[in-house]
Scaffold this active site. Sequence first.
Site, PDB file in Angstrom:
ATOM      1  N   ASP A   1       9.805  -2.794  13.819  1.00  0.00           N
ATOM      2  CA  ASP A   1       9.540  -2.934  12.396  1.00  0.00           C
ATOM      3  C   ASP A   1       8.251  -3.737  12.295  1.00  0.00           C
ATOM      4  O   ASP A   1       8.234  -4.934  12.580  1.00  0.00           O
ATOM      5  CB  ASP A   1      10.692  -3.662  11.711  1.00  0.00           C
TER       6      ASP A   1
ATOM      7  N   LYS B   1      -4.669   0.435   1.613  1.00  0.00           N
ATOM      8  CA  LYS B   1      -5.629   1.003   2.553  1.00  0.00           C
ATOM      9  C   LYS B   1      -7.007   0.355   2.406  1.00  0.00           C
ATOM     10  O   LYS B   1      -7.742   0.229   3.394  1.00  0.00           O
ATOM     11  CB  LYS B   1      -5.705   2.512   2.384  1.00  0.00           C
TER      12      LYS B   1
ATOM     13  N   ASP C   1       7.803   2.461  17.087  1.00  0.00           N
ATOM     14  CA  ASP C   1       8.162   3.080  15.807  1.00  0.00           C
ATOM     15  C   ASP C   1       9.571   2.639  15.427  1.00  0.00           C
ATOM     16  O   ASP C   1      10.385   2.316  16.312  1.00  0.00           O
ATOM     17  CB  ASP C   1       8.112   4.613  15.927  1.00  0.00           C
TER      18      ASP C   1
ATOM     19  N   TYR D   1      -0.713   2.248  -2.588  1.00  0.00           N
ATOM     20  CA  TYR D   1      -1.280   2.877  -1.396  1.00  0.00           C
ATOM     21  C   TYR D   1      -2.791   2.646  -1.340  1.00  0.00           C
ATOM     22  O   TYR D   1      -3.328   2.270  -0.298  1.00  0.00           O
ATOM     23  CB  TYR D   1      -0.969   4.370  -1.405  1.00  0.00           C
TER      24      TYR D   1
END
Length: 263
Positions: free
Chosen positions: A63, A173, A39, A169
Site C-alpha cells: 500500500d 498529477k 502492488d 486527479y
Amino acid sequence: MIGDRLKGKVAVITGGASGIGQACAVRFAEEGADIVVADLQPGDATVRLVEELGRKAISVKVDTTSEADCENMIAEAVRQFGHVDVGVMCAGVASFPEDEREGVDPHDSGHVIHVTTAKFQKVIDINVTGVMLSARALARQLLKQGTGGSIVNIASTAGRIPVAGASAYCVSKAGVIMLTKVMALELAQTGIRINAVGPGFTTTPMWDVPQDSDAYRWAMSITPMNRNGTPREQADACLYLACDESSFMTGQTLHPAGGQFTG
C-alpha cells in the site's frame, strides 16, 4: 532478451500488476533487469511474464500510502537481490465523476464544488503522497549504496491540462511533476536522477473507454494523433529515463501523448 540497457540492474515497479506498470516490468526485463513487482493486487501474472524472459522477479504486496509498506518494499528488494537500482512509481488511481447526491447532474458530480473531501483526499494520498513515500524509500537506499540510480515517477498530461470533473486527479498529477523537480534538485549531485513520464490517453484498465463514447471523442479532440497510446509505448519512455541513455537528464517530464502539447 532484446538488449542489455539494464543488465545487472534491479528495478522496483509500483503498480506493477497491470497496465503501464506491468508493461514496464516486461520491458525492463527484456533489457536485463530483475524485477520487484509492488502492488496491492497480486503480481503473479507479471512475475510469470518476467520469468518467461529469463529474468528473476518477486511480488510484494504494498500500500503505497503506508510509509512502513514502502520501506519494507525496498528492504525486501535488497534481501532478495542484494541491491536496487531503478524505480518506476506507477501506482495510482483516477478520479472520475460519481453521483452520490440526489438531484445533482452526474456529469457535474466530480466538480470541485461537489466532490467530497474524502474522495479528493484519497486521490491525493495515493497519487502524490504514495509516489513520495515510494520514491523516498528507494532514494534512501540508493544513497546508502552510493552507486547512483534512476527513479521515474508516473504523472499525466492531466498535470498540465485542467479537466472538468477530475480536479483531484489533475492536482495530484501536477503535484507529481513538481515533486519530481524538487527531488531531482535535492539529489542532483548524488548520482540519483529523478524524472517523470506524463502519459496521454493510454489503453489500460484505468482508461478503458469505448470508442463510440463522448469521453473518447473528447479525448481524441485534444490528441492530434487521434489514437490511444499503448502501455508498451509508455514503458519505452520509462526505459529511456531509467537507463544510462538519459544520464544527463534529471527533473524532467516526458509526455508520450500523441501530440497533446504541439499547440
